[in-house]
Design a protein around this motif. Structure first.
Motif, PDB file in Angstrom:
ATOM      1  N   ARG A 105       3.425   7.973   3.222  1.00 32.44           N
ATOM      2  CA  ARG A 105       2.183   7.197   3.215  1.00 32.44           C
ATOM      3  C   ARG A 105       1.145   7.853   2.326  1.00 32.44           C
ATOM      4  O   ARG A 105       1.145   9.078   2.141  1.00 32.44           O
ATOM      5  CB  ARG A 105       1.655   7.025   4.634  1.00 32.44           C
ATOM      6  CG  ARG A 105       0.987   8.213   5.327  1.00 32.44           C
ATOM      7  CD  ARG A 105       1.864   9.339   5.801  1.00 32.44           C
ATOM      8  NE  ARG A 105       2.996   8.956   6.619  1.00 32.44           N
ATOM      9  CZ  ARG A 105       2.990   8.962   7.949  1.00 32.44           C
ATOM     10  NH1 ARG A 105       1.902   9.328   8.605  1.00 32.44           N
ATOM     11  NH2 ARG A 105       4.071   8.654   8.626  1.00 32.44           N
ATOM     12  N   GLU A 106       0.268   7.013   1.770  1.00 29.50           N
ATOM     13  CA  GLU A 106      -0.883   7.514   1.023  1.00 29.50           C
ATOM     14  C   GLU A 106      -2.091   6.666   1.375  1.00 29.50           C
ATOM     15  O   GLU A 106      -2.090   5.447   1.192  1.00 29.50           O
ATOM     16  CB  GLU A 106      -0.641   7.482  -0.484  1.00 29.50           C
ATOM     17  CG  GLU A 106      -1.820   8.047  -1.270  1.00 29.50           C
ATOM     18  CD  GLU A 106      -1.541   8.178  -2.756  1.00 29.50           C
ATOM     19  OE1 GLU A 106      -1.529   9.312  -3.257  1.00 29.50           O
ATOM     20  OE2 GLU A 106      -1.331   7.134  -3.406  1.00 29.50           O
ATOM     21  N   GLY A 158       2.861  -2.401  -0.183  1.00 25.80           N
ATOM     22  CA  GLY A 158       1.522  -2.235  -0.714  1.00 25.80           C
ATOM     23  C   GLY A 158       0.601  -3.303  -0.182  1.00 25.80           C
ATOM     24  O   GLY A 158       0.874  -4.503  -0.336  1.00 25.80           O
ATOM     25  N   GLY A 159      -0.493  -2.893   0.444  1.00 26.54           N
ATOM     26  CA  GLY A 159      -1.480  -3.838   0.945  1.00 26.54           C
ATOM     27  C   GLY A 159      -2.714  -3.827   0.070  1.00 26.54           C
ATOM     28  O   GLY A 159      -3.346  -2.783  -0.102  1.00 26.54           O
ATOM     29  N   TYR A 196       7.804   3.533   2.017  1.00 20.82           N
ATOM     30  CA  TYR A 196       6.557   3.988   1.389  1.00 20.82           C
ATOM     31  C   TYR A 196       5.482   2.959   1.699  1.00 20.82           C
ATOM     32  O   TYR A 196       5.689   1.760   1.495  1.00 20.82           O
ATOM     33  CB  TYR A 196       6.736   4.135  -0.127  1.00 20.82           C
ATOM     34  CG  TYR A 196       7.787   5.156  -0.487  1.00 20.82           C
ATOM     35  CD1 TYR A 196       7.434   6.466  -0.820  1.00 20.82           C
ATOM     36  CD2 TYR A 196       9.144   4.825  -0.472  1.00 20.82           C
ATOM     37  CE1 TYR A 196       8.401   7.405  -1.130  1.00 20.82           C
ATOM     38  CE2 TYR A 196      10.117   5.759  -0.779  1.00 20.82           C
ATOM     39  CZ  TYR A 196       9.735   7.047  -1.107  1.00 20.82           C
ATOM     40  OH  TYR A 196      10.694   7.988  -1.401  1.00 20.82           O
ATOM     41  N   ILE A 197       4.317   3.438   2.163  1.00 17.14           N
ATOM     42  CA  ILE A 197       3.258   2.539   2.613  1.00 17.14           C
ATOM     43  C   ILE A 197       1.924   2.985   2.034  1.00 17.14           C
ATOM     44  O   ILE A 197       1.572   4.167   2.097  1.00 17.14           O
ATOM     45  CB  ILE A 197       3.170   2.524   4.155  1.00 17.14           C
ATOM     46  CG1 ILE A 197       4.521   2.151   4.773  1.00 17.14           C
ATOM     47  CG2 ILE A 197       2.087   1.558   4.627  1.00 17.14           C
ATOM     48  CD1 ILE A 197       4.566   2.349   6.288  1.00 17.14           C
ATOM     49  N   PRO A 249      -4.929  -0.601   3.165  1.00 17.15           N
ATOM     50  CA  PRO A 249      -5.999  -0.366   4.138  1.00 17.15           C
ATOM     51  C   PRO A 249      -5.480   0.406   5.347  1.00 17.15           C
ATOM     52  O   PRO A 249      -4.306   0.296   5.718  1.00 17.15           O
ATOM     53  CB  PRO A 249      -6.439  -1.784   4.522  1.00 17.15           C
ATOM     54  CG  PRO A 249      -6.016  -2.641   3.374  1.00 17.15           C
ATOM     55  CD  PRO A 249      -4.762  -2.026   2.845  1.00 17.15           C
ATOM     56  N   GLU A 250      -6.362   1.163   5.974  1.00 14.88           N
ATOM     57  CA  GLU A 250      -5.953   2.052   7.056  1.00 14.88           C
ATOM     58  C   GLU A 250      -5.273   1.292   8.199  1.00 14.88           C
ATOM     59  O   GLU A 250      -4.242   1.728   8.720  1.00 14.88           O
ATOM     60  CB  GLU A 250      -7.160   2.826   7.575  1.00 14.88           C
ATOM     61  CG  GLU A 250      -6.825   3.908   8.578  1.00 14.88           C
ATOM     62  CD  GLU A 250      -8.029   4.765   8.930  1.00 14.88           C
ATOM     63  OE1 GLU A 250      -7.880   5.662   9.765  1.00 14.88           O
ATOM     64  OE2 GLU A 250      -9.127   4.532   8.372  1.00 14.88           O
ATOM     65  N   GLY A 251      -5.832   0.148   8.605  1.00 19.08           N
ATOM     66  CA  GLY A 251      -5.235  -0.619   9.694  1.00 19.08           C
ATOM     67  C   GLY A 251      -3.851  -1.135   9.351  1.00 19.08           C
ATOM     68  O   GLY A 251      -2.935  -1.118  10.192  1.00 19.08           O
ATOM     69  N   PHE A 252      -3.680  -1.620   8.125  1.00 23.19           N
ATOM     70  CA  PHE A 252      -2.389  -2.092   7.633  1.00 23.19           C
ATOM     71  C   PHE A 252      -1.360  -0.969   7.693  1.00 23.19           C
ATOM     72  O   PHE A 252      -0.227  -1.144   8.169  1.00 23.19           O
ATOM     73  CB  PHE A 252      -2.582  -2.597   6.201  1.00 23.19           C
ATOM     74  CG  PHE A 252      -1.327  -2.849   5.414  1.00 23.19           C
ATOM     75  CD1 PHE A 252      -0.646  -4.047   5.520  1.00 23.19           C
ATOM     76  CD2 PHE A 252      -0.842  -1.894   4.527  1.00 23.19           C
ATOM     77  CE1 PHE A 252       0.501  -4.290   4.772  1.00 23.19           C
ATOM     78  CE2 PHE A 252       0.292  -2.120   3.772  1.00 23.19           C
ATOM     79  CZ  PHE A 252       0.973  -3.326   3.909  1.00 23.19           C
ATOM     80  N   MET A 253      -1.766   0.211   7.240  1.00 22.35           N
ATOM     81  CA  MET A 253      -0.849   1.343   7.205  1.00 22.35           C
ATOM     82  C   MET A 253      -0.480   1.798   8.613  1.00 22.35           C
ATOM     83  O   MET A 253       0.698   2.032   8.909  1.00 22.35           O
ATOM     84  CB  MET A 253      -1.467   2.487   6.409  1.00 22.35           C
ATOM     85  CG  MET A 253      -1.655   2.169   4.948  1.00 22.35           C
ATOM     86  SD  MET A 253      -2.329   3.564   4.023  1.00 22.35           S
ATOM     87  CE  MET A 253      -1.040   4.782   4.237  1.00 22.35           C
TER      88      MET A 253
END
Length: 314
Positions: free
Chosen positions: A215-216, A113-114, A188-189, A192-196
């Protein structure tokens, strides 16, 4: 899932580090809330908008729902309106819960989780701990001073499974935290979009099966522009031209065809529609790669067409 709207009371608000607000919702009469599973979210009406927020509490506790809401200055106004106006004792209208990010049976689950992406992971950790399952929870933030939920994490039954990572110190997340590929391991991720994108690309490069990387996206940059094309709504017999600067939803609305839309970013799946003919240009973050290759469904809020015409089951 509960399809009818619910009116719930805000029973508590806590402002946490990192511009995150924790809200607790409950039935005004004390009735049990609908059952949920980890990874679920609800939709909250904010004026004439609907916004999606993951449930962060213990899924087994039906007395209340817990939300973590980031005050995002780049949002379209939903989160900032809630931060400005949400107070204990007020009521909110919600629909759901819905779950497109559910846990699957696994020998080991690794949760990443970010920032505000920790919210569904908290519910997952509760559920996995209750099962006695093997799992790790990695919570990544910019700094220790911007880390929310610390009190909850310290007292949680999964505290021993949690690893904190801060971008500004030696605990910063590295790709070494990713598990080795194995048939029974799932990742499971959320964040933020860049982190994912960074973690997803790394996990795929390591050899993790795409269907083992879940992913979500909470928000995503989408480009709805492109060449014009036609859309036929089969049920109504109406055909519209989708302009270069508009979405399919907008073009259909001009012809009097309403499509239920909530996120407008291709992340919630509300506008998912069956494709009867034609080749979609998928630009959403909701469908899996396998589902996009199948081309039998598409998200109308952001996706376009690769063919000159699409025929939709609406």
């Amino acid at each position: 899932m509960t399809s009818n709207p619910l009116t719930l009371t805000i029973t508590a608000r806590q402002d946490a580090p990192g511009d995150i607000m924790c809200l607790t919702l409950a039935d005004p009469d004390g009735a049990p809330l609908p059952p949920v599973t980890a990874g679920a979210h609800i939709d909250i009406a904010i004026g004439d908008q609907w916004r999606q927020y993951s449930l962060a509490g213990d899924p087994a506790d039906r007395s209340q729902w817990t939300l973590g809401i980031l005050k995002d200055p780049e949002s379209r106004g939903g989160s900032t309106a809630l931060h400005a106006g949400a107070r204990p004792g007020q009521t909110v209208t919600v629909t759901g819960p819905r779950n497109h990010f559910a846990l699957v049976e696994a020998d080991r689950s690794c949760l990443f989780g970010g920032g505000i992406g920790i919210t569904p992971m908290l519910a997952m950790a509760h559920e996995l701990a209750a099962r006695g399952a093997a799992f790790d929870l990695h919570y990544c933030t910019r700094s220790a001073g911007r880390t929310a939920f610390l009190d909850l994490l310290g007292a949680a039954p999964f505290a021993g499974h949690t690893r904190l990572h801060h971008d500004d110190d030696a605990t910063k997340l590295t790709l070494a935290a990713l598990p080795a590929p194995a048939p029974g391991t799932h990742i499971y991720i959320c964040g933020p979009e860049g982190f994912m994108d960074w973690l997803i690309a790394a996990a795929e490069a390591m050899g993790h099966a795409p269907d083992h990387i879940h992913r979500e996206y909470f928000s995503a940059e989408v480009d709805v522009t492109g060449e014009t094309f036609e859309v036929e709504a089969r049920e109504t017999g109406i055909t519209v031209t989708v302009g270069a600067e508009e979405s399919i939803v907008t073009a259909l609305a001009r012809a009097g065809i309403s499509v239920d839309v909530k996120c407008e970013e291709g992340i919630c799946g509300t506008c998912l529609t069956d494709v009867l003919e034609g080749l979609p240009d998928h630009r959403d973050h909701f469908l899996t790669d396998e589902e996009k290759e199948d081309n039998s469904e598409m998200c109308l809020c952001c996706s376009r067409a690769k063919s000159a015409k699409l025929v939709l089951d609406i």
